[in-house]
Design a protein around this motif. Sequence first.
Motif, PDB file in Angstrom:
ATOM      1  N   GLY A  95       0.804  -1.219   0.000  1.00  0.00           N
ATOM      2  CA  GLY A  95       0.000   0.000   0.000  1.00  0.00           C
ATOM      3  C   GLY A  95       0.838   1.271   0.000  1.00  0.00           C
ATOM      4  O   GLY A  95       0.307   2.370   0.059  1.00  0.00           O
ATOM      5  N   ILE A  96       2.170   1.113  -0.030  1.00  0.00           N
ATOM      6  CA  ILE A  96       3.063   2.276  -0.072  1.00  0.00           C
ATOM      7  C   ILE A  96       3.457   2.484  -1.542  1.00  0.00           C
ATOM      8  O   ILE A  96       4.097   1.612  -2.129  1.00  0.00           O
ATOM      9  CB  ILE A  96       4.342   2.039   0.769  1.00  0.00           C
ATOM     10  CG1 ILE A  96       4.020   1.443   2.150  1.00  0.00           C
ATOM     11  CG2 ILE A  96       5.183   3.315   0.867  1.00  0.00           C
ATOM     12  CD1 ILE A  96       3.339   2.337   3.118  1.00  0.00           C
ATOM     13  N   PRO A  97       3.079   3.638  -2.128  1.00  0.00           N
ATOM     14  CA  PRO A  97       3.344   3.834  -3.552  1.00  0.00           C
ATOM     15  C   PRO A  97       4.847   3.858  -3.857  1.00  0.00           C
ATOM     16  O   PRO A  97       5.617   4.498  -3.141  1.00  0.00           O
ATOM     17  CB  PRO A  97       2.746   5.215  -3.857  1.00  0.00           C
ATOM     18  CG  PRO A  97       1.918   5.574  -2.671  1.00  0.00           C
ATOM     19  CD  PRO A  97       2.449   4.799  -1.509  1.00  0.00           C
ATOM     20  N   HIS A  98       5.243   3.139  -4.880  1.00  0.00           N
ATOM     21  CA  HIS A  98       6.640   3.147  -5.321  1.00  0.00           C
ATOM     22  C   HIS A  98       6.731   2.425  -6.655  1.00  0.00           C
ATOM     23  O   HIS A  98       5.776   1.756  -7.073  1.00  0.00           O
ATOM     24  CB  HIS A  98       7.530   2.431  -4.294  1.00  0.00           C
ATOM     25  CG  HIS A  98       7.231   0.970  -4.169  1.00  0.00           C
ATOM     26  ND1 HIS A  98       6.147   0.501  -3.471  1.00  0.00           N
ATOM     27  CD2 HIS A  98       7.837  -0.126  -4.682  1.00  0.00           C
ATOM     28  CE1 HIS A  98       6.103  -0.821  -3.549  1.00  0.00           C
ATOM     29  NE2 HIS A  98       7.124  -1.230  -4.289  1.00  0.00           N
ATOM     30  N   LEU A  99       7.875   2.551  -7.288  1.00  0.00           N
ATOM     31  CA  LEU A  99       8.150   1.840  -8.524  1.00  0.00           C
ATOM     32  C   LEU A  99       9.279   0.866  -8.230  1.00  0.00           C
ATOM     33  O   LEU A  99      10.347   1.281  -7.775  1.00  0.00           O
ATOM     34  CB  LEU A  99       8.588   2.856  -9.595  1.00  0.00           C
ATOM     35  CG  LEU A  99       9.061   2.311 -10.942  1.00  0.00           C
ATOM     36  CD1 LEU A  99       7.885   1.729 -11.714  1.00  0.00           C
ATOM     37  CD2 LEU A  99       9.714   3.430 -11.751  1.00  0.00           C
ATOM     38  N   LEU A 100       9.026  -0.437  -8.422  1.00  0.00           N
ATOM     39  CA  LEU A 100      10.055  -1.418  -8.110  1.00  0.00           C
ATOM     40  C   LEU A 100      10.798  -1.846  -9.370  1.00  0.00           C
ATOM     41  O   LEU A 100      10.183  -2.229 -10.354  1.00  0.00           O
ATOM     42  CB  LEU A 100       9.445  -2.642  -7.435  1.00  0.00           C
ATOM     43  CG  LEU A 100      10.515  -3.549  -6.824  1.00  0.00           C
ATOM     44  CD1 LEU A 100      10.561  -3.402  -5.316  1.00  0.00           C
ATOM     45  CD2 LEU A 100      10.309  -4.996  -7.197  1.00  0.00           C
ATOM     46  N   LYS A 127       7.253   1.720   4.512  1.00  0.00           N
ATOM     47  CA  LYS A 127       6.731   2.910   5.175  1.00  0.00           C
ATOM     48  C   LYS A 127       7.874   3.688   5.829  1.00  0.00           C
ATOM     49  O   LYS A 127       7.953   4.907   5.717  1.00  0.00           O
ATOM     50  CB  LYS A 127       5.683   2.516   6.214  1.00  0.00           C
ATOM     51  CG  LYS A 127       5.008   3.709   6.866  1.00  0.00           C
ATOM     52  CD  LYS A 127       3.969   3.309   7.894  1.00  0.00           C
ATOM     53  CE  LYS A 127       3.411   4.558   8.537  1.00  0.00           C
ATOM     54  NZ  LYS A 127       2.695   4.272   9.787  1.00  0.00           N
ATOM     55  N   TYR A 128       8.759   2.947   6.506  1.00  0.00           N
ATOM     56  CA  TYR A 128       9.863   3.636   7.161  1.00  0.00           C
ATOM     57  C   TYR A 128      10.730   4.371   6.136  1.00  0.00           C
ATOM     58  O   TYR A 128      10.972   5.572   6.266  1.00  0.00           O
ATOM     59  CB  TYR A 128      10.729   2.664   7.992  1.00  0.00           C
ATOM     60  CG  TYR A 128      11.852   3.425   8.676  1.00  0.00           C
ATOM     61  CD1 TYR A 128      11.638   4.069   9.882  1.00  0.00           C
ATOM     62  CD2 TYR A 128      13.095   3.576   8.066  1.00  0.00           C
ATOM     63  CE1 TYR A 128      12.626   4.835  10.481  1.00  0.00           C
ATOM     64  CE2 TYR A 128      14.103   4.335   8.660  1.00  0.00           C
ATOM     65  CZ  TYR A 128      13.859   4.966   9.864  1.00  0.00           C
ATOM     66  OH  TYR A 128      14.830   5.739  10.445  1.00  0.00           O
ATOM     67  N   TRP A 129      11.176   3.652   5.111  1.00  0.00           N
ATOM     68  CA  TRP A 129      12.176   4.244   4.207  1.00  0.00           C
ATOM     69  C   TRP A 129      11.601   5.212   3.189  1.00  0.00           C
ATOM     70  O   TRP A 129      12.284   6.144   2.768  1.00  0.00           O
ATOM     71  CB  TRP A 129      12.984   3.156   3.504  1.00  0.00           C
ATOM     72  CG  TRP A 129      13.905   2.470   4.464  1.00  0.00           C
ATOM     73  CD1 TRP A 129      13.817   1.192   4.913  1.00  0.00           C
ATOM     74  CD2 TRP A 129      15.032   3.053   5.142  1.00  0.00           C
ATOM     75  NE1 TRP A 129      14.815   0.945   5.820  1.00  0.00           N
ATOM     76  CE2 TRP A 129      15.573   2.063   5.977  1.00  0.00           C
ATOM     77  CE3 TRP A 129      15.638   4.314   5.119  1.00  0.00           C
ATOM     78  CZ2 TRP A 129      16.694   2.282   6.788  1.00  0.00           C
ATOM     79  CZ3 TRP A 129      16.745   4.545   5.928  1.00  0.00           C
ATOM     80  CH2 TRP A 129      17.256   3.536   6.745  1.00  0.00           C
ATOM     81  N   LEU A 130      10.351   5.007   2.775  1.00  0.00           N
ATOM     82  CA  LEU A 130       9.798   5.875   1.734  1.00  0.00           C
ATOM     83  C   LEU A 130       8.952   7.011   2.299  1.00  0.00           C
ATOM     84  O   LEU A 130       8.716   7.998   1.624  1.00  0.00           O
ATOM     85  CB  LEU A 130       8.981   5.063   0.726  1.00  0.00           C
ATOM     86  CG  LEU A 130       9.748   3.948  -0.007  1.00  0.00           C
ATOM     87  CD1 LEU A 130       8.842   3.266  -1.021  1.00  0.00           C
ATOM     88  CD2 LEU A 130      11.007   4.479  -0.692  1.00  0.00           C
ATOM     89  N   GLN A 131       8.513   6.875   3.555  1.00  0.00           N
ATOM     90  CA  GLN A 131       7.610   7.902   4.072  1.00  0.00           C
ATOM     91  C   GLN A 131       8.082   8.576   5.362  1.00  0.00           C
ATOM     92  O   GLN A 131       7.735   9.718   5.607  1.00  0.00           O
ATOM     93  CB  GLN A 131       6.218   7.300   4.304  1.00  0.00           C
ATOM     94  CG  GLN A 131       5.597   6.791   3.001  1.00  0.00           C
ATOM     95  CD  GLN A 131       4.161   6.326   3.166  1.00  0.00           C
ATOM     96  OE1 GLN A 131       3.727   6.000   4.260  1.00  0.00           O
ATOM     97  NE2 GLN A 131       3.425   6.286   2.060  1.00  0.00           N
ATOM     98  N   LEU A 132       8.838   7.892   6.194  1.00  0.00           N
ATOM     99  CA  LEU A 132       9.192   8.476   7.488  1.00  0.00           C
ATOM    100  C   LEU A 132      10.624   9.005   7.514  1.00  0.00           C
ATOM    101  O   LEU A 132      10.876  10.139   7.909  1.00  0.00           O
ATOM    102  CB  LEU A 132       9.002   7.437   8.601  1.00  0.00           C
ATOM    103  CG  LEU A 132       7.567   6.900   8.744  1.00  0.00           C
ATOM    104  CD1 LEU A 132       7.538   5.725   9.714  1.00  0.00           C
ATOM    105  CD2 LEU A 132       6.627   8.001   9.222  1.00  0.00           C
ATOM    106  N   ASN A 133      11.550   8.166   7.092  1.00  0.00           N
ATOM    107  CA  ASN A 133      12.950   8.589   7.129  1.00  0.00           C
ATOM    108  C   ASN A 133      13.229   9.622   6.037  1.00  0.00           C
ATOM    109  O   ASN A 133      12.722   9.520   4.925  1.00  0.00           O
ATOM    110  CB  ASN A 133      13.844   7.363   6.902  1.00  0.00           C
ATOM    111  CG  ASN A 133      15.300   7.653   7.188  1.00  0.00           C
ATOM    112  OD1 ASN A 133      15.733   7.698   8.327  1.00  0.00           O
ATOM    113  ND2 ASN A 133      16.079   7.876   6.140  1.00  0.00           N
ATOM    114  N   ILE A 134      14.055  10.616   6.395  1.00  0.00           N
ATOM    115  CA  ILE A 134      14.409  11.649   5.416  1.00  0.00           C
ATOM    116  C   ILE A 134      15.730  11.254   4.770  1.00  0.00           C
ATOM    117  O   ILE A 134      16.763  11.168   5.456  1.00  0.00           O
ATOM    118  CB  ILE A 134      14.603  13.023   6.106  1.00  0.00           C
ATOM    119  CG1 ILE A 134      13.447  13.330   7.061  1.00  0.00           C
ATOM    120  CG2 ILE A 134      14.811  14.120   5.077  1.00  0.00           C
ATOM    121  CD1 ILE A 134      12.170  13.727   6.419  1.00  0.00           C
ATOM    122  N   SER A 135      15.706  11.000   3.474  1.00  0.00           N
ATOM    123  CA  SER A 135      16.988  10.727   2.816  1.00  0.00           C
ATOM    124  C   SER A 135      17.149  11.489   1.512  1.00  0.00           C
ATOM    125  O   SER A 135      18.217  11.482   0.923  1.00  0.00           O
ATOM    126  CB  SER A 135      17.170   9.220   2.605  1.00  0.00           C
ATOM    127  OG  SER A 135      16.007   8.644   2.087  1.00  0.00           O
TER     128      SER A 135
END
Lengths: 154, 154
Positions: free
Chosen positions: A25-30, A132-140
Amino acid sequence: MKTVLLVEDNDDDAFLTKLACERSGIPHLLKLVTDGDAAVDYLAGTGVYADRVIHPLPSLIFLDVLLPNRSGMEVLEWIRCRPEFVNIPVIMLTSSSDPAHIHQAYALGVTSYLLKTAVPQEFMNAARIILKYWLQLNISEIELESSPSSIALN
Amino acid sequence: MKNTILQVEDDPNDVFLLQYALIKVGVNDPVQVAGDGQEALDYLAGVGKFADRKAYPLPGLVLLDLKLPYVMGLEVLKWIRQQPGTPRIVIILSASGQKTDIAAAYHLGANGFLVKPAEAGKFQDMAKAIKDYWLTQNIPPAEVAGAGAPGGSR
């Protein structure tokens, strides 16, 4: 949309990971590459990966340890020698819980080390938390994508 | 075994809010606090009262603020990455999320970067992200025997 690069040579593992990511459910392109050399070519944008519209730089990399050609550790080492990729989280996603692998990965600058679980339902739940952590919460993001020329300046 | 968390934070409000949030989301690991950058270095190096590793165990996870008295957060991170032995997971908890800070943090080898919420009520979201990802999914570096931990069983 953020791109996730999956470096995985095992068909079953790649299928399960893709499915788990799709259902997160987390939008991304794999994007999938199946060996270490292809991972380096993809990131360098060389050969068949030269078109960054089709093969965008990833916001997250999942890297297997045991890979044909270049190993996951060698790919990790290659990435960490390149300042332009310094902000891309590189996650070891492997079935190896060998302490030597874990230690080597961290010593080479891996961002995080995750174990593949053989239980599909557990893996589905894990994928949601991980993405969710890497694409939405963590700032990178340091907004390299807004000025592609800055990549060459590094 | 419980894993000590070292919170490096000079603002007593943020110390309280994060500790409260961690307890509320069910984190049972002991949290130690270093109130400035120098104290963080002393803790990690085992200087003075911190020589007692029973009372002040080496942390598996360091939650590091950037703006700190005496020694800045980025300096603490740099020092940590220069130490031999067990690598530590270091997550930056910053109030600002400035691009230069983000870039510098990743350049120095931060594992993650989270922006502290402006509202007290949102601290639980951050605590949950730390719990779900870093304390649950991530496989931390194993303690290297001889690095201050006597009698490793491995």
